[in-house]
Write a protein that holds these residues in place. Structure first.
Motif, PDB file in Angstrom:
ATOM      1  N   TYR A   1      55.126  -6.020  36.770  1.00  0.00           N
ATOM      2  CA  TYR A   1      54.785  -4.587  36.422  1.00  0.00           C
ATOM      3  C   TYR A   1      54.259  -4.326  34.909  1.00  0.00           C
ATOM      4  CZ  TYR A   1      57.300  -3.262  40.746  1.00  0.00           C
ATOM      5  OH  TYR A   1      57.823  -3.321  42.214  1.00  0.00           O
ATOM      6  N   PHE A   2      54.867  -5.045  34.110  1.00  0.00           N
ATOM      7  CA  PHE A   2      54.382  -4.825  32.760  1.00  0.00           C
ATOM      8  C   PHE A   2      52.830  -5.573  32.620  1.00  0.00           C
ATOM      9  CE2 PHE A   2      58.939  -4.930  31.681  1.00  0.00           C
ATOM     10  CZ  PHE A   2      58.807  -3.607  31.112  1.00  0.00           C
ATOM     11  N   TYR A   3      52.540  -6.591  33.153  1.00  0.00           N
ATOM     12  CA  TYR A   3      51.366  -7.099  33.276  1.00  0.00           C
ATOM     13  C   TYR A   3      50.450  -6.146  33.906  1.00  0.00           C
ATOM     14  CZ  TYR A   3      47.317 -10.092  34.094  1.00  0.00           C
ATOM     15  OH  TYR A   3      46.031 -10.701  34.252  1.00  0.00           O
ATOM     16  N   LYS A   4      50.556  -5.558  34.956  1.00  0.00           N
ATOM     17  CA  LYS A   4      49.595  -4.512  35.530  1.00  0.00           C
ATOM     18  C   LYS A   4      49.548  -3.459  34.753  1.00  0.00           C
ATOM     19  CE  LYS A   4      50.326  -5.862  40.280  1.00  0.00           C
ATOM     20  NZ  LYS A   4      48.884  -6.062  40.739  1.00  0.00           N
ATOM     21  N   ILE A   5      50.299  -2.929  34.240  1.00  0.00           N
ATOM     22  CA  ILE A   5      50.469  -1.721  33.087  1.00  0.00           C
ATOM     23  C   ILE A   5      49.595  -2.068  31.993  1.00  0.00           C
ATOM     24  CG2 ILE A   5      51.632  -0.209  31.266  1.00  0.00           C
ATOM     25  CD1 ILE A   5      54.026  -0.272  33.744  1.00  0.00           C
ATOM     26  N   PHE A   6      49.531  -3.262  31.368  1.00  0.00           N
ATOM     27  CA  PHE A   6      48.855  -3.906  30.297  1.00  0.00           C
ATOM     28  C   PHE A   6      47.648  -4.027  30.671  1.00  0.00           C
ATOM     29  CE2 PHE A   6      47.268  -7.039  27.790  1.00  0.00           C
ATOM     30  CZ  PHE A   6      47.363  -6.447  26.431  1.00  0.00           C
ATOM     31  N   THR A   7      47.226  -4.650  31.647  1.00  0.00           N
ATOM     32  CA  THR A   7      45.714  -4.639  31.885  1.00  0.00           C
ATOM     33  C   THR A   7      45.080  -3.465  32.491  1.00  0.00           C
ATOM     34  OG1 THR A   7      46.583  -5.092  34.352  1.00  0.00           O
ATOM     35  CG2 THR A   7      46.349  -7.117  32.619  1.00  0.00           C
TER      36      THR A   7
ATOM     37  N   TYR B   1      38.416   2.868  47.203  1.00  0.00           N
ATOM     38  CA  TYR B   1      38.365   1.330  47.036  1.00  0.00           C
ATOM     39  C   TYR B   1      39.513   0.518  47.642  1.00  0.00           C
ATOM     40  CZ  TYR B   1      37.981  -3.176  44.800  1.00  0.00           C
ATOM     41  OH  TYR B   1      38.022  -4.578  44.361  1.00  0.00           O
ATOM     42  N   GLY B   2      40.914   1.159  47.541  1.00  0.00           N
ATOM     43  CA  GLY B   2      41.985   0.477  48.211  1.00  0.00           C
ATOM     44  C   GLY B   2      42.018   0.508  49.743  1.00  0.00           C
ATOM     45  N   ALA B   3      41.164   1.634  50.287  1.00  0.00           N
ATOM     46  CA  ALA B   3      40.886   1.739  51.703  1.00  0.00           C
ATOM     47  C   ALA B   3      39.737   0.946  52.155  1.00  0.00           C
ATOM     48  CB  ALA B   3      41.047   3.304  51.984  1.00  0.00           C
ATOM     49  N   GLY B   4      39.025   0.273  51.241  1.00  0.00           N
ATOM     50  CA  GLY B   4      37.916  -0.559  51.717  1.00  0.00           C
ATOM     51  C   GLY B   4      36.726   0.346  51.757  1.00  0.00           C
ATOM     52  N   LYS B   5      36.615   1.378  51.524  1.00  0.00           N
ATOM     53  CA  LYS B   5      35.520   2.403  51.830  1.00  0.00           C
ATOM     54  C   LYS B   5      34.679   2.227  50.518  1.00  0.00           C
ATOM     55  CE  LYS B   5      38.162   5.639  54.773  1.00  0.00           C
ATOM     56  NZ  LYS B   5      38.625   6.876  55.085  1.00  0.00           N
ATOM     57  N   ARG B   6      34.161   1.268  50.314  1.00  0.00           N
ATOM     58  CA  ARG B   6      33.432   1.005  48.967  1.00  0.00           C
ATOM     59  C   ARG B   6      32.064   1.753  48.707  1.00  0.00           C
ATOM     60  NH1 ARG B   6      34.352  -5.677  47.946  1.00  0.00           N
ATOM     61  NH2 ARG B   6      36.780  -5.163  48.064  1.00  0.00           N
TER      62      ARG B   6
ATOM     63  N   GLN C   1      37.817  -0.238  35.349  1.00  0.00           N
ATOM     64  CA  GLN C   1      39.148  -0.160  35.296  1.00  0.00           C
ATOM     65  C   GLN C   1      39.967   0.132  36.481  1.00  0.00           C
ATOM     66  OE1 GLN C   1      40.176   2.947  32.393  1.00  0.00           O
ATOM     67  NE2 GLN C   1      42.288   2.116  32.248  1.00  0.00           N
ATOM     68  N   THR C   2      39.402   0.946  37.341  1.00  0.00           N
ATOM     69  CA  THR C   2      40.300   1.325  38.529  1.00  0.00           C
ATOM     70  C   THR C   2      39.851   0.270  39.634  1.00  0.00           C
ATOM     71  OG1 THR C   2      39.520   3.601  38.191  1.00  0.00           O
ATOM     72  CG2 THR C   2      40.315   3.140  40.208  1.00  0.00           C
ATOM     73  N   ILE C   3      39.048  -0.538  39.784  1.00  0.00           N
ATOM     74  CA  ILE C   3      39.029  -1.353  40.421  1.00  0.00           C
ATOM     75  C   ILE C   3      39.698  -2.780  40.305  1.00  0.00           C
ATOM     76  CG2 ILE C   3      37.016  -0.632  41.717  1.00  0.00           C
ATOM     77  CD1 ILE C   3      35.278  -2.743  40.524  1.00  0.00           C
ATOM     78  N   GLY C   4      40.359  -2.714  38.950  1.00  0.00           N
ATOM     79  CA  GLY C   4      41.055  -3.891  38.887  1.00  0.00           C
ATOM     80  C   GLY C   4      40.354  -4.958  37.882  1.00  0.00           C
ATOM     81  N   MET C   5      39.256  -4.769  37.221  1.00  0.00           N
ATOM     82  CA  MET C   5      38.471  -5.516  36.417  1.00  0.00           C
ATOM     83  C   MET C   5      38.747  -5.155  35.024  1.00  0.00           C
ATOM     84  SD  MET C   5      34.686  -5.550  38.651  1.00  0.00           S
ATOM     85  CE  MET C   5      34.185  -6.957  37.666  1.00  0.00           C
ATOM     86  N   ALA C   6      39.984  -5.506  34.640  1.00  0.00           N
ATOM     87  CA  ALA C   6      40.478  -4.720  33.316  1.00  0.00           C
ATOM     88  C   ALA C   6      39.704  -5.169  32.221  1.00  0.00           C
ATOM     89  CB  ALA C   6      41.886  -5.034  33.200  1.00  0.00           C
ATOM     90  N   TRP C   7      39.504  -6.581  32.116  1.00  0.00           N
ATOM     91  CA  TRP C   7      38.904  -7.050  30.891  1.00  0.00           C
ATOM     92  C   TRP C   7      37.421  -6.891  30.864  1.00  0.00           C
ATOM     93  CZ3 TRP C   7      42.686  -8.271  28.031  1.00  0.00           C
ATOM     94  CH2 TRP C   7      43.843  -8.829  28.554  1.00  0.00           C
ATOM     95  N   GLN C   8      36.865  -6.784  31.851  1.00  0.00           N
ATOM     96  CA  GLN C   8      35.323  -6.231  31.815  1.00  0.00           C
ATOM     97  C   GLN C   8      35.203  -4.817  31.492  1.00  0.00           C
ATOM     98  OE1 GLN C   8      36.741  -7.896  34.230  1.00  0.00           O
ATOM     99  NE2 GLN C   8      35.287  -9.300  35.352  1.00  0.00           N
TER     100      GLN C   8
ATOM    101  N   MET D   1      26.235  -4.532  33.897  1.00  0.00           N
ATOM    102  CA  MET D   1      27.751  -4.899  34.481  1.00  0.00           C
ATOM    103  C   MET D   1      28.049  -3.819  35.383  1.00  0.00           C
ATOM    104  SD  MET D   1      29.726  -5.619  31.032  1.00  0.00           S
ATOM    105  CE  MET D   1      31.282  -5.985  31.966  1.00  0.00           C
ATOM    106  N   GLY D   2      27.506  -2.314  35.409  1.00  0.00           N
ATOM    107  CA  GLY D   2      27.919  -1.599  36.254  1.00  0.00           C
ATOM    108  C   GLY D   2      27.092  -1.724  37.566  1.00  0.00           C
ATOM    109  N   LEU D   3      25.927  -2.054  37.437  1.00  0.00           N
ATOM    110  CA  LEU D   3      25.025  -2.349  38.689  1.00  0.00           C
ATOM    111  C   LEU D   3      25.432  -3.518  39.492  1.00  0.00           C
ATOM    112  CD1 LEU D   3      21.403  -1.491  37.195  1.00  0.00           C
ATOM    113  CD2 LEU D   3      22.827  -0.077  38.558  1.00  0.00           C
ATOM    114  N   SER D   4      25.681  -4.437  38.538  1.00  0.00           N
ATOM    115  CA  SER D   4      26.150  -5.758  39.594  1.00  0.00           C
ATOM    116  C   SER D   4      27.265  -5.384  40.454  1.00  0.00           C
ATOM    117  CB  SER D   4      26.650  -6.900  38.601  1.00  0.00           C
ATOM    118  OG  SER D   4      27.537  -6.563  37.805  1.00  0.00           O
ATOM    119  N   VAL D   5      28.555  -4.536  40.109  1.00  0.00           N
ATOM    120  CA  VAL D   5      29.400  -4.218  40.834  1.00  0.00           C
ATOM    121  C   VAL D   5      28.797  -3.349  42.155  1.00  0.00           C
ATOM    122  CG1 VAL D   5      31.771  -2.987  40.963  1.00  0.00           C
ATOM    123  CG2 VAL D   5      31.045  -4.545  38.931  1.00  0.00           C
ATOM    124  N   LEU D   6      28.275  -2.347  41.567  1.00  0.00           N
ATOM    125  CA  LEU D   6      27.858  -1.341  42.683  1.00  0.00           C
ATOM    126  C   LEU D   6      26.986  -1.884  43.712  1.00  0.00           C
ATOM    127  CD1 LEU D   6      27.097   1.597  40.210  1.00  0.00           C
ATOM    128  CD2 LEU D   6      28.772   1.622  42.150  1.00  0.00           C
TER     129      LEU D   6
END
Length: 269
Positions: A44-50, A117-122, A193-200, A247-252
């Motif tokens: 949990y701490f790791y998820k909050i931190f990232t 994103y969580g529902a797969g509706k990308r 940040q929202t889709i879990g790519m915290a370091w990017q 970076m944004g375009l590569s994800v989108l």
């Protein structure tokens, strides 16, 4: 109380905000905050931190950059040094209004992004992102035009000093030229940040006022003098946008179709 009063006001306001939110949580929230329900677990701490690192980079590094910008402005001796520091402080405050609104706008996008994103509706995430870019970009562009046109008047609202107005007007107009680029930078940070790519997301969040602004503050004033201080933030914005755009375009690009439904969801249906 002078400066000490400002410090006390900041601390007391944080305490009051905490108490108000705690009371509202106890009375209104569906999930109550109780110490008895607190069970420390490392993941949990790791998820909050990232999840929080991008916000830390955006706000913490910005404070360091502001200190360095003031030091760079202070290298112009005598009365002009005071005017340069005051002018850059005023411009930073004016820019902060626009950036705070954009961050709030981006935080409004995050629940929409996370839920879909969580529902797969990308494809819906993609649509929401570009909707925010169009709306935010149009609004900021209009504000930038007004800021450019009325820069002297805006500076005078904070400090009616001839030297401050001259320096502040040049710096504010320079920032207005690149302010619209921050829409992509901030929303790209929120998306990653929202889709879990915290370091990017952390890299993009730190780019505008850390990764690029700090080196620019050391280089441009040496080359251009006071003008280098005035153009430091716009130059950093250009570099940050050049980083965030691909970076944004590569994800989108991967969000052109929805994610496949999980097997357990199909079984439940």
């Amino acid at each position: 109380m002078g400066v000490a009063g400002a410090a006390w006001a900041t601390s007391v306001s944080q305490l009051v905000s905490f108490v108000v939110l705690l009371v509202l949580n106890r009375r209104c929230a569906a999930i109550k905050v109780k110490l008895s329900r607190f069970t420390p677990q490392l993941h949990y701490f790791y998820k909050i931190f990232t999840g929080g690192v991008p916000s830390l980079c955006r706000q913490g590094v910005g404070s360091i950059a502001t200190v360095l910008l003031n030091l760079a402005a202070g290298n112009y001796g005598g009365a002009s040094a005071d005017a340069a520091i005051a002018a850059m402080g005023v411009v930073n405050r004016i820019s902060m209004f626009a950036n705070s609104a954009l961050i709030g706008f981006g935080q409004g996008f995050q629940p929409v992004c996370g839920t879909n994103y969580g529902a797969g509706k990308r494809t819906r995430v993609r649509q929401a992102f570009y909707f925010c870019i169009r709306l935010g970009g149009g609004t900021v562009a209009a504000l930038s035009v007004l800021g450019f046109a009325f820069a002297p008047q805006l500076i005078r609202l904070f400090r009616d000093d001839a030297d401050v107005v001259v320096i502040g007007t040049a710096a504010l107009r320079a920032q207005c030229l690149t302010l619209v680029l921050t829409v992509w930078i901030i929303l790209c940070t929120m998306l990653l940040q929202t889709i879990g790519m915290a370091w990017q997301a952390s890299v993009v969040a730190a780019a505008r006022q850390g990764l690029f602004l700090i080196p620019v503050v050391f280089v441009l004033p040496r080359l251009l003098g006071l003008a280098g201080v005035e153009y430091a933030q716009p130059a950093a914005d250009l570099l940050a946008f050049a980083l965030a755009l691909p970076m944004g375009l590569s994800v989108l690009k991967t969000f052109r179709s929805d994610a496949p439904r999980p097997a357990h969801a199909l079984r439940e249906e």
